[in-house]
Design a protein around this motif. Structure first.
Motif, PDB file in Angstrom:
ATOM      1  N   THR A  45       0.821  -1.208   0.000  1.00 22.88           N
ATOM      2  CA  THR A  45       0.000   0.000   0.000  1.00 22.88           C
ATOM      3  C   THR A  45       0.859   1.264   0.000  1.00 22.88           C
ATOM      4  N   LYS A  46       2.006   1.230   0.669  1.00 24.76           N
ATOM      5  CA  LYS A  46       2.903   2.393   0.670  1.00 24.76           C
ATOM      6  C   LYS A  46       3.479   2.635  -0.725  1.00 24.76           C
ATOM      7  N   ASN A  47       3.815   1.564  -1.441  1.00 26.66           N
ATOM      8  CA  ASN A  47       4.315   1.714  -2.806  1.00 26.66           C
ATOM      9  C   ASN A  47       3.256   2.280  -3.735  1.00 26.66           C
ATOM     10  N   VAL A  48       2.027   1.841  -3.598  1.00 28.21           N
ATOM     11  CA  VAL A  48       0.934   2.391  -4.414  1.00 28.21           C
ATOM     12  C   VAL A  48       0.754   3.872  -4.091  1.00 28.21           C
ATOM     13  N   GLU A  49       0.761   4.203  -2.814  1.00 29.71           N
ATOM     14  CA  GLU A  49       0.620   5.601  -2.401  1.00 29.71           C
ATOM     15  C   GLU A  49       1.758   6.457  -2.953  1.00 29.71           C
ATOM     16  N   ASN A  50       2.985   5.970  -2.866  1.00 28.31           N
ATOM     17  CA  ASN A  50       4.136   6.721  -3.378  1.00 28.31           C
ATOM     18  C   ASN A  50       4.052   6.920  -4.884  1.00 28.31           C
ATOM     19  N   PHE A  51       3.595   5.887  -5.599  1.00 24.02           N
ATOM     20  CA  PHE A  51       3.426   6.019  -7.050  1.00 24.02           C
ATOM     21  C   PHE A  51       2.419   7.113  -7.375  1.00 24.02           C
ATOM     22  N   LEU A  52       1.271   7.101  -6.717  1.00 23.27           N
ATOM     23  CA  LEU A  52       0.242   8.100  -6.992  1.00 23.27           C
ATOM     24  C   LEU A  52       0.707   9.505  -6.625  1.00 23.27           C
ATOM     25  N   LYS A  53       1.426   9.648  -5.530  1.00 23.50           N
ATOM     26  CA  LYS A  53       1.944  10.960  -5.122  1.00 23.50           C
ATOM     27  C   LYS A  53       3.001  11.480  -6.081  1.00 23.50           C
ATOM     28  N   SER A  54       3.716  10.571  -6.767  1.00 21.22           N
ATOM     29  CA  SER A  54       4.797  10.985  -7.658  1.00 21.22           C
ATOM     30  C   SER A  54       4.298  11.496  -9.005  1.00 21.22           C
ATOM     31  N   LEU A  55       3.045  11.266  -9.325  1.00 22.84           N
ATOM     32  CA  LEU A  55       2.510  11.700 -10.612  1.00 22.84           C
ATOM     33  C   LEU A  55       2.401  13.215 -10.664  1.00 22.84           C
ATOM     34  N   ASP A  56       2.650  13.770 -11.825  1.00 20.69           N
ATOM     35  CA  ASP A  56       2.537  15.202 -12.041  1.00 20.69           C
ATOM     36  C   ASP A  56       1.085  15.633 -11.865  1.00 20.69           C
ATOM     37  N   ASP A  57       0.875  16.851 -11.386  1.00 25.00           N
ATOM     38  CA  ASP A  57      -0.485  17.354 -11.159  1.00 25.00           C
ATOM     39  C   ASP A  57      -1.309  17.435 -12.439  1.00 25.00           C
ATOM     40  N   SER A  58      -0.653  17.501 -13.591  1.00 27.26           N
ATOM     41  CA  SER A  58      -1.383  17.626 -14.848  1.00 27.26           C
ATOM     42  C   SER A  58      -1.915  16.287 -15.364  1.00 27.26           C
ATOM     43  N   ILE A  59      -1.507  15.192 -14.743  1.00 26.16           N
ATOM     44  CA  ILE A  59      -1.946  13.860 -15.187  1.00 26.16           C
ATOM     45  C   ILE A  59      -3.323  13.566 -14.627  1.00 26.16           C
ATOM     46  N   LYS A  60      -4.194  13.084 -15.510  1.00 29.12           N
ATOM     47  CA  LYS A  60      -5.540  12.696 -15.099  1.00 29.12           C
ATOM     48  C   LYS A  60      -5.629  11.183 -15.090  1.00 29.12           C
ATOM     49  N   LEU A  61      -6.219  10.639 -14.043  1.00 35.28           N
ATOM     50  CA  LEU A  61      -6.368   9.201 -13.911  1.00 35.28           C
ATOM     51  C   LEU A  61      -7.829   8.819 -13.845  1.00 35.28           C
ATOM     52  N   GLN A  62      -8.145   7.697 -14.444  1.00 27.48           N
ATOM     53  CA  GLN A  62      -9.441   7.066 -14.283  1.00 27.48           C
ATOM     54  C   GLN A  62      -9.168   5.644 -13.839  1.00 27.48           C
ATOM     55  N   ILE A  63      -9.804   5.229 -12.778  1.00 30.08           N
ATOM     56  CA  ILE A  63      -9.592   3.881 -12.267  1.00 30.08           C
ATOM     57  C   ILE A  63     -10.893   3.110 -12.381  1.00 30.08           C
ATOM     58  N   PHE A  64     -10.813   1.972 -13.027  1.00 27.19           N
ATOM     59  CA  PHE A  64     -11.957   1.080 -13.172  1.00 27.19           C
ATOM     60  C   PHE A  64     -11.656  -0.176 -12.373  1.00 27.19           C
ATOM     61  N   TYR A  65     -12.582  -0.564 -11.537  1.00 21.37           N
ATOM     62  CA  TYR A  65     -12.392  -1.727 -10.691  1.00 21.37           C
ATOM     63  C   TYR A  65     -13.430  -2.783 -11.071  1.00 21.37           C
ATOM     64  N   LYS A  66     -12.974  -3.990 -11.280  1.00 25.34           N
ATOM     65  CA  LYS A  66     -13.879  -5.089 -11.630  1.00 25.34           C
ATOM     66  C   LYS A  66     -13.651  -6.225 -10.652  1.00 25.34           C
ATOM     67  N   LEU A  67     -14.704  -6.611  -9.965  1.00 25.14           N
ATOM     68  CA  LEU A  67     -14.651  -7.721  -9.028  1.00 25.14           C
ATOM     69  C   LEU A  67     -15.354  -8.906  -9.662  1.00 25.14           C
ATOM     70  N   SER A  68     -14.646 -10.010  -9.739  1.00 24.59           N
ATOM     71  CA  SER A  68     -15.276 -11.195 -10.347  1.00 24.59           C
ATOM     72  C   SER A  68     -14.998 -12.421  -9.510  1.00 24.59           C
TER      73      SER A  68
END
Length: 68
Positions: A45-68
């Protein structure tokens, strides 16, 4: 569909939008944390958090979650 997602064309693995910006998609596999230690879960979870924090402010993300 193009009125919902204004893309111009695909170039290799990139989507070129009608305004000239580029997009890319990634498919990630989940991790089953039920058999992981607290340290392993916290590390992940810390690595995921660090990755998201490292992204430039101009980057837009869309996250799609699929549970199967």
């Amino acid at each position: 569909m193009t009125d919902k997602l204004p893309y111009w064309h695909f170039d290799d693995n990139f989507m070129i939008f009608s305004d000239g910006s580029m997009g890319a998609g990634f498919k990630l596999s989940n991790m089953d944390i039920s058999c992981k230690s607290d340290e392993e879960v916290n590390f992940f979870t810390k690595n995921v958090e660090n990755f998201l924090k490292s992204l430039d402010d101009s980057i837009k993300l869309q996250i799609f979650y699929k549970l199967s």
